[in-house]
Design a protein around this motif. Structure first.
Motif, mmCIF file in Angstrom:
data_model
loop_
_atom_site.group_PDB
_atom_site.id
_atom_site.type_symbol
_atom_site.label_atom_id
_atom_site.label_comp_id
_atom_site.label_asym_id
_atom_site.label_seq_id
_atom_site.Cartn_x
_atom_site.Cartn_y
_atom_site.Cartn_z
ATOM 1 N N PHE A 181 0.832 -1.209 0.000
ATOM 2 C CA PHE A 181 0.000 0.000 0.000
ATOM 3 C C PHE A 181 0.864 1.255 0.000
ATOM 4 O O PHE A 181 0.634 2.197 -0.770
ATOM 5 C CB PHE A 181 -0.911 -0.032 1.234
ATOM 6 C CG PHE A 181 -1.426 1.297 1.682
ATOM 7 C CD1 PHE A 181 -2.502 1.906 1.049
ATOM 8 C CD2 PHE A 181 -0.834 1.960 2.756
ATOM 9 C CE1 PHE A 181 -2.983 3.137 1.470
ATOM 10 C CE2 PHE A 181 -1.313 3.193 3.189
ATOM 11 C CZ PHE A 181 -2.386 3.787 2.544
ATOM 12 N N VAL A 182 1.886 1.292 0.852
ATOM 13 C CA VAL A 182 2.757 2.466 0.946
ATOM 14 C C VAL A 182 3.484 2.699 -0.372
ATOM 15 O O VAL A 182 3.614 3.836 -0.835
ATOM 16 C CB VAL A 182 3.759 2.304 2.105
ATOM 17 C CG1 VAL A 182 4.798 3.413 2.080
ATOM 18 C CG2 VAL A 182 3.018 2.300 3.439
ATOM 19 N N SER A 183 3.954 1.626 -0.987
ATOM 20 C CA SER A 183 4.617 1.739 -2.285
ATOM 21 C C SER A 183 3.709 2.413 -3.309
ATOM 22 O O SER A 183 4.120 3.333 -4.024
ATOM 23 C CB SER A 183 5.024 0.347 -2.774
ATOM 24 O OG SER A 183 5.343 0.352 -4.142
ATOM 25 N N LEU A 184 2.453 1.959 -3.373
ATOM 26 C CA LEU A 184 1.509 2.526 -4.333
ATOM 27 C C LEU A 184 1.240 3.995 -4.038
ATOM 28 O O LEU A 184 1.267 4.845 -4.944
ATOM 29 C CB LEU A 184 0.203 1.726 -4.304
ATOM 30 C CG LEU A 184 -0.920 2.226 -5.221
ATOM 31 C CD1 LEU A 184 -0.481 2.201 -6.677
ATOM 32 C CD2 LEU A 184 -2.186 1.403 -5.028
ATOM 33 N N VAL A 185 0.994 4.331 -2.780
ATOM 34 C CA VAL A 185 0.697 5.714 -2.407
ATOM 35 C C VAL A 185 1.869 6.632 -2.741
ATOM 36 O O VAL A 185 1.682 7.728 -3.292
ATOM 37 C CB VAL A 185 0.348 5.801 -0.906
ATOM 38 C CG1 VAL A 185 0.345 7.253 -0.431
ATOM 39 C CG2 VAL A 185 -1.015 5.163 -0.646
ATOM 40 N N CYS A 186 3.085 6.199 -2.438
ATOM 41 C CA CYS A 186 4.254 7.050 -2.694
ATOM 42 C C CYS A 186 4.468 7.274 -4.190
ATOM 43 O O CYS A 186 4.854 8.368 -4.606
ATOM 44 C CB CYS A 186 5.500 6.447 -2.064
ATOM 45 S SG CYS A 186 5.530 6.564 -0.259
ATOM 46 N N MET A 187 4.215 6.262 -5.009
ATOM 47 C CA MET A 187 4.346 6.439 -6.460
ATOM 48 C C MET A 187 3.293 7.405 -6.989
ATOM 49 O O MET A 187 3.563 8.215 -7.872
ATOM 50 C CB MET A 187 4.274 5.089 -7.170
ATOM 51 C CG MET A 187 5.535 4.261 -7.017
ATOM 52 S SD MET A 187 5.649 2.832 -8.122
ATOM 53 C CE MET A 187 4.561 1.675 -7.313
ATOM 54 N N LEU A 188 2.073 7.331 -6.439
ATOM 55 C CA LEU A 188 1.013 8.236 -6.885
ATOM 56 C C LEU A 188 1.245 9.658 -6.397
ATOM 57 O O LEU A 188 1.002 10.622 -7.134
ATOM 58 C CB LEU A 188 -0.343 7.719 -6.394
ATOM 59 C CG LEU A 188 -0.815 6.382 -6.968
ATOM 60 C CD1 LEU A 188 -2.146 5.974 -6.346
ATOM 61 C CD2 LEU A 188 -0.944 6.444 -8.494
ATOM 62 N N ARG A 189 1.740 9.810 -5.188
ATOM 63 C CA ARG A 189 1.978 11.148 -4.642
ATOM 64 C C ARG A 189 3.093 11.875 -5.382
ATOM 65 O O ARG A 189 3.169 13.107 -5.342
ATOM 66 C CB ARG A 189 2.305 11.064 -3.150
ATOM 67 C CG ARG A 189 1.140 10.615 -2.291
ATOM 68 C CD ARG A 189 1.274 11.052 -0.852
ATOM 69 N NE ARG A 189 1.165 12.499 -0.706
ATOM 70 C CZ ARG A 189 1.072 13.127 0.465
ATOM 71 N NH1 ARG A 189 1.095 12.421 1.580
ATOM 72 N NH2 ARG A 189 0.971 14.426 0.535
#
Length: 422
Positions: free
Chosen positions: A157-165
């Motif tokens: 989840f954190v990986s996905l959020v950081c890529m989107l941010r």
């Protein structure tokens, strides 16, 4: 490039006498080779146009063109890791605030932390497109995506959020549907949330009743009550809210530090009644998976995509986590090294992932759930754990560095979502 084989016409030998009328009529009736030649020329033209189109794409867009036959799907989970000199920078900055401190290998100055990012997963029979955050935001506009599981699902989840941010900073941080944490990317109305749960099902401390009961009569005095048919409240409302659900469980089911078989065993309940005779944790896992899948099917949105992620492997060598085990390798393992660590037949130190996957595949067979297989690709990456970075008492050979391996899990997720939607 494919070879184009065109029909060859044999040379005609010269004749002294003109052909007869019958011969001329036969010649008129013989099929002309012009249509075949024209078809070949058209095919060559189309191939040249496609090549020109491919070369005109921006580098980040080229891999988005999947050369797959209509209706087919590549097994992206089967492949190998290739060192790629073009991967010189992380996909997102290590200052992304969502990264849990213990997983931030760059900030914690793990030795050769950047080198772990210079490996690219290459499927055996196709290419895996790298995650394109802008494309993802556009494709999943007005959608809700929920990760439901333990800290390894939080890793993803954190990986996905950081890529989107990295490409969209206009976000609202909140806790949708009881989530542990979540973000809505306001410009796209896309919500990504994480619901923490260790076993998926509800559990809590249990002590013997002075009035007695089934378990008391068997000599049990304390333990953990695990209700195999009741979801943990942290995610019970998630199926009603999310359009895409990614589940995982497994690591806690064999955690002796928490569920000691003698001092604090797992005691399973169904419909509020103890399962008797008591069953082993692996049997409890089967029941929990079965009932939680039924619960999700009953309560989820009609068009929801439901995914179970396979087990994330640990890489302890020389002993388990509490026995001095370590993970200090600086490059991916060879296939032979993988088998040494994970072979069930050889009783490797880290066979947990393959044993749990057997239960998972059994549970999803014939169900509406899809499987995201990240196990095989991850078994090679003994180099990608936090290890001793940050001064840990015990080496962390279970979670993954961020930025890191779970970025590739999201590559895999999007590639399969593209195929599942079609």
């Amino acid at each position: 490039m494919k070879r184009v084989i065109s029909p060859q016409s044999s040379p005609r030998s010269p004749t002294r006498n003109p052909p007869s009328m019958a011969a001329r009529d036969a010649g008129r009736r013989r099929p002309s080779s012009f249509p075949c030649l024209a078809a070949v020329l058209v095919l060559i033209s189309l191939l040249l146009l496609f090549a020109a189109f491919r070369s005109s794409l921006a580098p980040q867009d080229r891999t988005a063109v999947l050369l797959l036959p209509p209706g087919s799907s590549c097994n992206y989970s089967d492949g190998s890791w290739i060192r790629d000199p073009d991967l010189m920078t992380p996909r997102y900055d290590h200052t992304c605030k969502e990264i849990f401190k213990g997983w931030n290998c760059i900030a914690n100055r793990k030795s050769k932390a950047l080198d772990t990012l210079r490996w690219r997963w290459q499927p055996s029979h196709c290419d895996l497109p790298p995650f394109d955050p802008l494309r993802f935001l556009r494709l999943y506009r007005n959608k809700n995506i929920g990760f439901v599981g333990d800290s390894l699902n939080r890793n993803m989840f954190v990986s996905l959020v950081c890529m989107l941010r990295r490409v969209s900073g206009d976000v609202k941080k909140w806790r949708p549907a009881g989530a542990d944490r979540g973000y809505t990317f306001l410009s796209y109305n896309l919500t990504v949330a994480y619901h923490r749960t260790n076993l998926l099902v509800r559990y809590g401390r249990w002590s013997a009743d002075a009035n007695g009961g089934v378990l008391e009569s068997l000599g049990y005095k304390q333990g953990y009550r695990v209700d195999v048919d009741v979801p943990e409240p942290t995610w019970a409302d998630a199926p009603k809210f999310h359009d895409i659900l990614i589940f995982n469980t497994g690591h806690w089911w064999g955690a002796p530090a928490k569920f000691d078989p003698t001092q604090s065993p797992m005691l399973f309940f169904y419909e509020g009644i103890p399962v008797s005779p008591p069953i082993l944790p692996e049997e409890g896992l089967d029941l929990a998976l079965k009932h939680m899948m039924l619960y999700v099917d009953k309560t989820s949105r009609s068009n929801a995509i439901k995914i179970f992620r396979t087990q994330s492997p640990r890489h302890f060598e020389g002993g388990d986590w509490n026995e001095g085990g370590s993970c200090r390798r600086t490059k991916p393992l060879s296939p032979e090294q993988v088998e040494e660590l994970f072979s069930v037949e050889k009783n490797g130190t880290n066979i947990e992932d393959r044993l749990v996957n057997r239960h998972l595949y059994k549970a999803v067979e014939g169900s509406s759930f899809r499987v995201l297989d990240i196990t095989h690709m991850s078994e090679f990456r003994a180099d990608a754990h936090p290890s001793v970075a940050g001064g840990k008492k015990h080496e962390d050979c279970m979670h993954w560095c961020l930025p890191g391996l779970t970025d590739s899990w999201n590559d895999l997720l999007v590639a399969y979502l593209d195929n599942w939607k079609n």
